[in-house]
Design a protein around this motif. Structure first.
Motif, short mmCIF file in Angstrom:
data_model
loop_
_atom_site.label_atom_id
_atom_site.label_comp_id
_atom_site.label_asym_id
_atom_site.label_seq_id
_atom_site.Cartn_x
_atom_site.Cartn_y
_atom_site.Cartn_z
N SER A 77 0.80 -1.23 0.00
CA SER A 77 0.00 0.00 0.00
C SER A 77 0.83 1.27 0.00
CB SER A 77 -0.93 0.01 1.23
OG SER A 77 -1.81 -1.09 1.21
N ASN A 78 1.99 1.22 0.64
CA ASN A 78 2.77 2.45 0.85
C ASN A 78 4.10 2.36 0.11
OD1 ASN A 78 1.11 1.98 3.65
ND2 ASN A 78 1.20 4.14 3.06
N HIS A 79 4.08 2.83 -1.10
CA HIS A 79 5.26 2.75 -1.96
C HIS A 79 5.21 3.86 -2.99
CE1 HIS A 79 3.02 1.44 -5.52
NE2 HIS A 79 2.21 0.90 -4.63
N LEU B 189 9.33 9.41 -0.43
CA LEU B 189 8.93 8.89 0.87
C LEU B 189 7.60 9.51 1.32
CD1 LEU B 189 12.35 8.72 2.73
CD2 LEU B 189 10.81 6.79 2.32
N SER B 190 7.40 10.76 1.01
CA SER B 190 6.13 11.41 1.35
C SER B 190 4.98 10.76 0.58
CB SER B 190 6.19 12.91 1.03
OG SER B 190 7.17 13.56 1.83
N GLN B 191 5.20 10.48 -0.71
CA GLN B 191 4.18 9.80 -1.50
C GLN B 191 3.89 8.42 -0.94
OE1 GLN B 191 6.06 9.82 -5.34
NE2 GLN B 191 5.12 11.75 -5.98
N ALA B 192 4.97 7.69 -0.58
CA ALA B 192 4.80 6.33 -0.06
C ALA B 192 4.02 6.34 1.25
CB ALA B 192 6.16 5.68 0.13
N PRO C 163 1.16 6.74 -4.56
CA PRO C 163 2.35 6.49 -5.37
C PRO C 163 2.39 7.29 -6.65
CG PRO C 163 0.82 4.66 -5.55
CD PRO C 163 0.30 5.55 -4.46
N GLN C 164 3.59 7.54 -7.13
CA GLN C 164 3.77 8.24 -8.40
C GLN C 164 3.09 7.45 -9.51
OE1 GLN C 164 5.17 11.21 -9.09
NE2 GLN C 164 4.55 10.91 -11.23
#
Length: 338
Positions: A224-226, A321-324, A329-330
Motif C-alpha cells: 500500500s505504501n510505496h 517517501l512522502s508519496q509512499a 504512489p507516483q
C-alpha cells in the motif's frame, strides 16, 4: 557489425557449456542492449549463444510466500502480471517508468540486470574508456558529466547503472539465482552489482559462463505504501537523472519499516540500510525524510555539471517517501510528477 558465430541452446547446461568454453562467447536473449553495443563496436563477441528457448519464462510462488521470476520473463509480462501488480506494485511501477512499450516487450528480466552503462564515452569507441578498454583512462572525468555518478565513483570510472527495475529490486531485497560451470548459487541483490573501483569493466559479480536463471522476491510487503519516482530530462523514453524506489510499513502513525534505493546516481542501485533505520519509529514528515536522505547521500561528490544531482536526489527522496507514506504512489501513465 563484425562477424560472429551463433549457437541456439536447448538446455541450460548446453548454454553454460557453450559460453564457458569460449572466452569470446556471450549469452543473448532479448538483445535490447547487447545488439546496440555490437552495432556501435563496443561489444565484439565471437559467438552468441541464444537462450530464448530455455524454460525460464515462468513465474511461480515460493514456499516462503514470495515469487520466483524466470530470467526470460519479458519486462512487460512482469509489470502487468496480476500478482506483481497486487503484491509488488513498486516493481511494476519501476518497470513501467523505463524504456518504451516496444522495448519492454522484448527485454527480459535477467537481461535487465545485465544492462551496461549509458555513459556517452562508453558508447563512443573512439574515446578512452576504462570500462571498455581497461587502463585507457576515463574520458568522462573532466568531460560532459551531467548524467554521471555522484556516489560510489572512483578515479577509474564515474558511470551509472541505467536500470529502473533494478532500483525497485534493490529496495525489495530480491535474490538472484545463478547457474554456471561450478553449479548453482544465489546472490543477494545488493551483492550482485559492483562499484567501479579499479576494475570498472566488471559490472557485476558473475563469472564468465554464469547466467542468471531467476530472480526471487521475498514475501510481499509495502503493497500500500510505496512510490517509484523518476526524474529525467524529458518525460518519455529517457534514463533517470535521479530515481527513487521508496516503501514504508506503518504502525499507526509511526514508521515500522522503510526501504529507499536510488537510481541514476551510482554504478549500481544505491541503498544504505543505516539511512532506512533512521526512519524506524518516526512519524512521517519532511524533517524525518530529510535526515534519511542526508544519510543516504553521505559522501556524494559531483563532477561540476552534475553537482545539481545531489540536491535533486535529496528532494526526490523526501518527495518519494512522502508519496509512499501517504499511500499516493507516483503514477507512471502520465509521467507528471505528483
Amino acid at each position: 557489425m563484425i562477424n560472429f558465430g551463433y549457437t541456439r541452446a536447448a538446455t541450460i547446461g548446453e548454454a553454460i557449456q557453450a559460453v564457458a568454453g569460449d572466452p569470446q562467447a556471450r549469452f543473448i536473449a532479448g538483445g535490447t542492449n547487447l545488439v546496440d553495443l555490437m552495432k556501435y563496436g563496443v561489444e565484439r563477441p565471437g559467438r552468441l549463444v541464444d537462450i530464448t528457448r530455455l524454460p525460464l519464462k515462468h513465474m511461480e510462488d515460493t514456499p516462503g510466500g514470495g515469487l520466483k521470476i524466470g530470467a526470460l520473463v519479458p519486462n512487460s509480462d512482469l509489470a502487468y502480471d496480476a500478482r506483481v501488480e497486487r503484491d509488488y506494485p513498486l516493481l511494476s511501477s519501476a518497470i513501467l517508468a523505463g524504456a518504451s512499450a516496444q522495448l519492454r516487450n522484448a527485454a527480459t528480466t535477467g537481461g535487465n540486470l545485465l544492462q551496461r552503462t549509458r555513459c556517452y564515452y562508453f558508447y563512443d569507441a573512439a574515446a578512452p574508456c576504462n570500462k571498455r578498454e581497461p587502463g585507457s583512462g576515463c574520458s568522462a572525468i573532466g568531460g560532459v558529466t551531467r548524467v554521471h555518478a555522484i556516489l560510489g565513483a572512483s578515479s577509474s570510472c564515474i558511470a551509472t547503472h541505467p536500470s529502473d527495475m533494478c532500483v525497485a529490486l534493490a529496495a525489495l531485497g530480491a535474490t538472484v539465482h545463478v547457474e554456471g560451470p561450478d553449479g548453482a548459487r544465489t546472490v543477494a541483490f545488493e551483492d550482485f552489482h559492483r562499484l567501479p573501483g579499479d576494475a570498472p569493466e566488471k559490472d557485476n559479480t558473475l563469472a564468465h559462463g554464469e547466467m542468471v536463471t531467476a530472480i526471487e522476491l521475498p514475501a510481499p510487503r509495502f503493497g500500500s505504501n510505496h512510490s517509484y519516482l523518476k526524474l529525467r530530462d524529458r518525460l518519455s523514453y529517457a534514463f533517470a537523472l535521479v530515481s527513487v524506489a521508496a516503501a514504508v510499513e506503518l504502525d499507526g502513525d509511526r514508521i515500522a519499516e522503510a526501504r529507499v534505493a536510488l537510481g541514476g546516481v551510482a554504478h549500481k542501485p544505491w541503498r544504505v540500510p543505516e539511512a532506512e533505520a533512521l526512519l524506524k519509529g518516526e512519524t512521517p514528515s519532511p524533517d524525518a525524510f530529510g535526515k534519511a536522505a542526508d544519510r543516504l547521500l553521505e559522501g556524494a561528490v559531483g563532477q561540476g555539471e552534475n553537482d545539481f544531482k545531489i540536491e535533486l536526489a535529496r528532494r526526490a527522496v523526501i518527495r518519494a517517501l512522502s508519496q509512499a507514506a501517504a499511500g499516493t504512489p507516483q503514477v507512471q501513465s502520465n509521467k507528471i510528477v505528483n
